[in-house]
Design a protein around this motif. Structure first.
Motif: not given
Length: 369
Positions: A307-316
């Motif tokens: 799976a390919f979750p998206r990160w919404h936190g700081p930075g990449g």
């Protein structure tokens, strides 16, 4: 400053190798030799007594027959056993792709889907699956891309790394577009078969110019066996692939063939084993993302092991990945490894250790962010 790396470079990095928590493995929980041999009486003794003379050219006829039997219209000579799918992809690119050819590639993808046609001098045209469309690739966009002469389309169903799996209506339209243009299809089906009872596309049955690629690595948990295959009813294509393989190595090692034969006869047991592992990881991931929906979101995979979750936190996610491996011994592949931006990570869900690794990730984000 972080340095962008490819997927294989990520896995080969000493820090990844040494990491306690490896969260991006795409193959199912590996099966040990003892576990595999225990599936059949006397298999261990037979394996020890196995002769090591030259094996049958192009692999045992019994295995090629068993692979052909999975299809309705692929003949015995339409099956070519390969050393994993990496060799299969290389054979396809070398035998069929020429400089100046135009190749459409479903992205994001296993990097070799892009690198091999590029190495052959082809023009690479991405056909992107987009997160805002829940990773469903746009068929109207594909129709537009196919309006120009195209040598081949390379697609993975279920898709790596997103977990997208087309339904029947989608496949019908997809194949109709290819038939209208007469374009070759390299159908990477390596992740198909998990969870248990999900359909395997076997697009070689449904389109004359399709080559289906599969193997024992991802769904059966046997990546170290390096056993894959190509299947097609396009005999001109299969003859070209067979001639090329004959120039290098046309043999399947006898120990590999012996173990693969056991896996074939017991595939349902292996799939059930791995499906249970996958189900536990998906449940743990759903709970994790619910607890941390300010930091992560995802489209649950329709099929496959990733799976390919998206990160919404700081930075990449490249910077996040670097921090996790150095500070928490967590190896998590960022989306830059797939040339897919810097906002996603790949979860490899079909490992028994994955729920524990999620707990380590939870501890890290709770203390470090």
């Amino acid at each position: 400053m972080t340095k962008q790396r490819g997927l294989q470079e990520f896995f080969d990095d000493p820090a990844t190798i040494a990491a306690r928590h490896k969260m991006s493995a795409s193959a199912s929980e590996p099966v040990g030799q003892a576990e595999l041999l225990a599936l059949e009486p006397d298999a261990a003794e037979q394996f020890i007594d196995l002769g090591l003379d030259y094996p049958e050219r192009f692999g045992p006829s019994t295995l090629r027959t068993a692979i052909a039997a999975r299809f309705n219209s692929v003949p015995f000579d339409g099956v070519l056993i390969t050393s994993g799918l990496d060799e299969g992809l290389a054979l396809l690119a070398t035998a069929l792709i020429e400089p100046t050819d135009r190749v459409i590639v479903l992205t994001p993808c296993y990097p070799q889907h892009l690198l091999l046609p590029e190495w052959r001098g082809a023009e690479i045209v991405p056909w992107p699956a987009r997160p805002e469309n829940n990773w469903v690739p746009d068929l109207d966009e594909l129709a537009g891309l196919l309006s120009n002469p195209t040598k081949a389309v390379i697609a993975t169903f279920p898709q790596n790394p997103t977990g997208f799996m087309p339904d029947e209506a989608y496949l019908f339209t997809f194949l109709a577009l290819l038939e209208r243009s007469g374009t070759l299809l390299f159908s990477d089906e390596i992740y198909a078969g998990l969870p248990a009872d999900t359909a395997v596309p076997r697009l070689a049955d449904r389109y004359e110019k399709a080559v289906s690629l599969h193997g024992l690595s991802k769904t059966c948990g046997l990546p170290g066996l390096r056993f894959g295959w190509l299947a097609s009813r396009d005999m001109e294509t299969m003859r070209a692939l067979t001639r090329l393989k004959d120039l290098f190595n046309c043999y399947v090692p006898a120990p590999v063939a012996f173990l693969a034969d056991i896996a074939f006869r017991n595939e349902e047991k292996l799939i059930r084993r791995n499906s249970d592992i996958l189900e536990a990881s998906i449940k743990a991931t759903e709970a994790f993302i619910t607890r941390h929906n300010n930091l992560f979101s995802w489209v649950p995979p329709r099929a496959g092991t990733v799976a390919f979750p998206r990160w919404h936190g700081p930075g990449g996610t490249q910077a996040l990945s670097d921090r996790m491996v150095s500070e928490a011994s967590i190896a998590l592949a960022p989306s830059r490894c797939f040339d897919a931006g810097d906002e996603h990570v790949r979860f490899g869900l079909c490992r028994r250790s994955f729920p524990d690794s999620l707990a380590a990730l939870e501890k890290f984000i709770s203390s470090a962010l």
